[in-house]
Design a protein around this motif. Sequence first.
Motif, PDB file in Angstrom:
ATOM      1  N   VAL A 154       0.852  -1.202   0.000  1.00  0.00           N
ATOM      2  CA  VAL A 154       0.000   0.000   0.000  1.00  0.00           C
ATOM      3  C   VAL A 154       0.879   1.240   0.000  1.00  0.00           C
ATOM      4  N   LEU A 155       1.853   1.265   0.896  1.00  0.00           N
ATOM      5  CA  LEU A 155       2.725   2.436   0.996  1.00  0.00           C
ATOM      6  C   LEU A 155       3.508   2.657  -0.297  1.00  0.00           C
ATOM      7  N   HIS A 156       3.994   1.585  -0.895  1.00  0.00           N
ATOM      8  CA  HIS A 156       4.736   1.711  -2.155  1.00  0.00           C
ATOM      9  C   HIS A 156       3.827   2.243  -3.266  1.00  0.00           C
ATOM     10  N   ALA A 157       2.645   1.659  -3.394  1.00  0.00           N
ATOM     11  CA  ALA A 157       1.731   2.063  -4.472  1.00  0.00           C
ATOM     12  C   ALA A 157       1.251   3.501  -4.287  1.00  0.00           C
ATOM     13  N   THR A 158       0.945   3.895  -3.057  1.00  0.00           N
ATOM     14  CA  THR A 158       0.494   5.276  -2.846  1.00  0.00           C
ATOM     15  C   THR A 158       1.631   6.257  -3.109  1.00  0.00           C
ATOM     16  N   LEU A 176      -5.566   6.936   1.722  1.00  0.00           N
ATOM     17  CA  LEU A 176      -5.189   5.532   1.840  1.00  0.00           C
ATOM     18  C   LEU A 176      -3.835   5.373   2.531  1.00  0.00           C
ATOM     19  N   ARG A 177      -2.900   6.258   2.206  1.00  0.00           N
ATOM     20  CA  ARG A 177      -1.588   6.182   2.851  1.00  0.00           C
ATOM     21  C   ARG A 177      -1.690   6.524   4.332  1.00  0.00           C
ATOM     22  N   GLU A 178      -2.504   7.520   4.666  1.00  0.00           N
ATOM     23  CA  GLU A 178      -2.691   7.892   6.073  1.00  0.00           C
ATOM     24  C   GLU A 178      -3.299   6.735   6.853  1.00  0.00           C
ATOM     25  N   GLU A 179      -4.303   6.083   6.292  1.00  0.00           N
ATOM     26  CA  GLU A 179      -4.926   4.926   6.953  1.00  0.00           C
ATOM     27  C   GLU A 179      -3.901   3.823   7.196  1.00  0.00           C
ATOM     28  N   THR A 180      -3.010   3.643   6.249  1.00  0.00           N
ATOM     29  CA  THR A 180      -1.985   2.602   6.374  1.00  0.00           C
ATOM     30  C   THR A 180      -0.966   2.978   7.448  1.00  0.00           C
ATOM     31  N   HIS A 181      -0.585   4.236   7.504  1.00  0.00           N
ATOM     32  CA  HIS A 181       0.325   4.678   8.574  1.00  0.00           C
ATOM     33  C   HIS A 181      -0.307   4.445   9.938  1.00  0.00           C
TER      34      HIS A 181
END
Length: 170
Positions: free
Chosen positions: A88-92, A111-116
Amino acid sequence: TKTRNGYAFSFVHEVIREEVYARTPVQLRELAHRRAARALAHVYSDRLDEVAAERALHYERAGMTQESAEQHLRAARYAAKLFANRDVLHATERGLVHASSPAMRFELLKLREETHVRCGDPLGALADVAALERCAQELGDASSLAEAFRRTLAAHQRSGDMEAAAHAIA
C-alpha cells in the motif's frame, strides 16, 4: 550456476535484456509498455485489481502519468484489502509521484494515512493529514475539507496531543 572454469553465467540473461532495452528507441519502448498495460487489462479483465501494480509500472514507463496514478491507486486499494501494508505504501507513494489532479492526490493520501495508522506510524499519519488539509483546500469542497479535518483531529488525539487537537477545532 558454476561451470568447469568457475564462472557463473546466471546473470547473462538480465544483462542482455537490459542492454537491448537501453538500445531500444524511447518511442518504441513507450509503445511496448502501453501495449503491455492494455494486454494485461484484456487478458486479466476479471482480475484487474490483481494486475493493477504491473499495469501501473507499464503506464509509468509509457509516460502515461494519469493512467499510472489511477492504477497505483487501484493497486493500493487491493493491497489494503489484503493488509499488505508495504505494498500500500509503495503504491500510494508511486501514485503520488504521478497524480496530477488534487482529487487523485486526496484519495492516495487518505489511503496512505490509513496505512500509517494501521502500522502504528503516528508521524507518517500526521504528515499525511497535513498534506490532506492542503489538498482539501485546493479542492475547495466541503466534503474533502470535513474529511481532512476529521482525520487531523483523530491524528492529534491518537498522538495524545490534546493541545493540537483543541487548536485544530478552534
